[in-house]
Design a protein around this motif. Structure first.
Motif, PDB file in Angstrom:
ATOM      1  N   ASP A 137     -10.759 -16.406 -22.888  1.00  0.00           N
ATOM      2  CA  ASP A 137      -9.791 -15.755 -21.993  1.00  0.00           C
ATOM      3  C   ASP A 137      -9.828 -16.469 -20.650  1.00  0.00           C
ATOM      4  O   ASP A 137     -10.427 -15.979 -19.694  1.00  0.00           O
ATOM      5  CB  ASP A 137     -10.147 -14.273 -21.836  1.00  0.00           C
ATOM      6  N   ASP A 139      -7.829 -16.779 -18.222  1.00  0.00           N
ATOM      7  CA  ASP A 139      -7.315 -16.056 -17.055  1.00  0.00           C
ATOM      8  C   ASP A 139      -8.362 -15.113 -16.463  1.00  0.00           C
ATOM      9  O   ASP A 139      -8.243 -14.697 -15.306  1.00  0.00           O
ATOM     10  CB  ASP A 139      -6.061 -15.264 -17.435  1.00  0.00           C
ATOM     11  N   ARG A 142      -9.745 -16.520 -13.334  1.00  0.00           N
ATOM     12  CA  ARG A 142      -8.892 -16.694 -12.154  1.00  0.00           C
ATOM     13  C   ARG A 142      -9.260 -15.636 -11.117  1.00  0.00           C
ATOM     14  O   ARG A 142      -9.328 -14.451 -11.440  1.00  0.00           O
ATOM     15  CB  ARG A 142      -7.409 -16.536 -12.517  1.00  0.00           C
ATOM     16  N   ASN A 165     -10.466 -23.359 -14.558  1.00  0.00           N
ATOM     17  CA  ASN A 165     -10.507 -22.157 -13.722  1.00  0.00           C
ATOM     18  C   ASN A 165     -11.911 -21.881 -13.199  1.00  0.00           C
ATOM     19  O   ASN A 165     -12.090 -21.425 -12.064  1.00  0.00           O
ATOM     20  CB  ASN A 165     -10.003 -20.950 -14.511  1.00  0.00           C
TER      21      ASN A 165
END
Length: 430
Positions: A137, A139, A142, A165
């Motif tokens: 995952d 994201d 982030r 990230n």
């Protein structure tokens, strides 16, 4: 006061005398003194580095090294916000935190952190905090900021964006640093990381940690894999890039990866290469979705390969057929015969199924598909690391493991190359 006794380099008699003179408290401190017990390669390198990359074979002690590095930072308060990133959420929890060589096992009772699984958080008595993340995952990474990070098995991560990230979030403190532990596998972005001048690379093999491994395990893996290409990677920790004689190279596959959106496709098929059995040691059932655009370009859309029972792989294939609005399901029937199509139709009786039977060797069937890649006519709509590993490792030599993902890919693109044909159960030979 913490025991500072060092027994390295002393003889057995002198070492025994030193150890017998310890108090219980000193013995406990000595037991948790990682620099004393660690091999040199398990201690942080000197110099100015941002990433410490540990490329080593199975059983080298990578997990313990990463956990002890994090522990040292947290206990000394040299890092207050630490990221723990595993291949999946369960890997971060089961290996990096709760595992036999994980953080909780390494920390001494007097400085044991509080672990809150629901918050994915490990907090030390001095306030230092480590948070678990899943590389599946990207994201999730982030936004958060860190002054240190430990990433485990990065060569198995599916998404390069997870690494990007994480690096972008490593921006707290005066000297944010990163440790990555992994058994090596060829990845383009891993090659770039190794070439970075601020990356320190430590290499090692399984044999270096023989004293801490079960003799039966060592004997078994050496007998089976020593001297093989897989053994060089998984035991010796070598970073192997391209297989001599393989039809695909890493550079060729990197060039095939699409940057933009997938165009409208004139035809889409779901190809299935079913496994004969579905036990824990069985081959996987290859399931690949691919399409052809109006300009006669080919697109690999999904790799859904997994080790599944007949009912489950049939349901997965039918679900992909509906989700992609495909034209047909193409299935190899060499092993299962009419039962393969029948299994699919138990899920959807109206499913258009095309049965194919292999009459030539795998390499001969794969060569025309490799030619499409060389012509720049095949694009990958994403990263498919497991399938790409099979492609770059496949030579067609006797004794190679069954490349189930590659087989399904070959069936899909072969069908798309042949142009429109009626969806029926009649077999055609390839």
């Amino acid at each position: 006061m913490r025991a500072l006794i060092r027994v390295r380099g002393t003889g057995p008699t002198a070492a025994r005398t030193l150890l017998e003179g310890l108090t219980d408290r000193d013995a406990a401190h000595l037991l948790h003194d990682w620099p004393l017990w660690a091999r040199d390669k398990q201690l942080p390198p000197q110099g100015d580095w941002r990433v410490w990359l540990i490329l080593a074979g199975r059983g080298f002690g990578k997990t313990r090294t990463g956990a002890e590095w994090v522990r040292a930072l947290a206990e000394s308060q040299r890092a207050g916000r630490i990221a723990l990133v595993g291949e999946t959420a369960s890997d971060a929890r089961d290996v990096m935190v709760e595992g036999e060589s994980g953080l909780l096992a390494c920390c001494p009772p007097w400085a044991r952190p509080l672990y809150e699984p629901s918050k994915r958080r490990v907090t030390w008595p001095n306030g230092a905090m480590a948070t678990c993340f899943s590389a599946d995952d990207p994201d999730q990474l982030r936004g958060p900021q860190f002054d240190a990070a430990w990433a485990d098995e990065i060569a198995k991560w599916r998404y390069e964006a997870a690494w990007d990230n994480l690096m972008l979030g490593l921006r707290l403190g005066l000297d944010p640093r990163f440790v990555a532990t992994t058994t090596p596998k060829p990845r383009a972005w891993l090659s770039r990381l190794m070439a970075d001048p601020r990356t320190m690379v430590t290499r090692g093999g399984t044999r270096e940690n023989a004293a801490n491994l079960a003799p039966a395990f060592l004997d078994q893996i050496l007998a089976r894999y020593d001297g093989t290409r897989l053994g060089r990677q998984e035991i010796e920790g070598e970073y192997l890039v391209d297989t001599p004689g393989a039809l695909w190279t890493r550079a060729l596959l990197a060039a095939s990866r699409a940057d933009g959106a997938v165009p409208d496709l004139a035809r889409i098929v779901v190809a299935v290469d079913p496994a004969v059995t579905s036990g824990a040691e069985s081959d996987e059932t290859g399931i690949v979705v691919a399409g052809r655009d109006a300009a006669n370009g080919f697109w690999v859309l999904e790799d859904l390969t997994a080790r599944l029972s007949p009912d489950l792989w049939a349901r997965r294939a039918v679900e992909a057929y509906g989700r992609h609005r495909a034209d047909a399901v193409v299935c190899e029937v060499n092993q299962g015969g009419d039962l393969v199509a029948a299994t699919l139709r138990t899920v959807d009786p109206s499913l258009p199924v095309r049965a194919v039977r292999a009459t030539r060797g795998k390499r001969l069937r794969a060569e025309p598909i490799a030619a499409l890649y060389e012509q720049g006519r095949v694009r990958h709509a994403g990263a498919f690391p497991e399938m790409e590993d099979q492609m770059t490792g496949f030579t067609g030599a006797s004794g190679e493991a069954s490349p189930d993902r590659l087989d399904a890919l070959v069936w899909a693109l072969t069908d798309l190359m042949s142009g429109p044909r009626a969806a029926e159960s009649r077999e055609f030979l390839v």
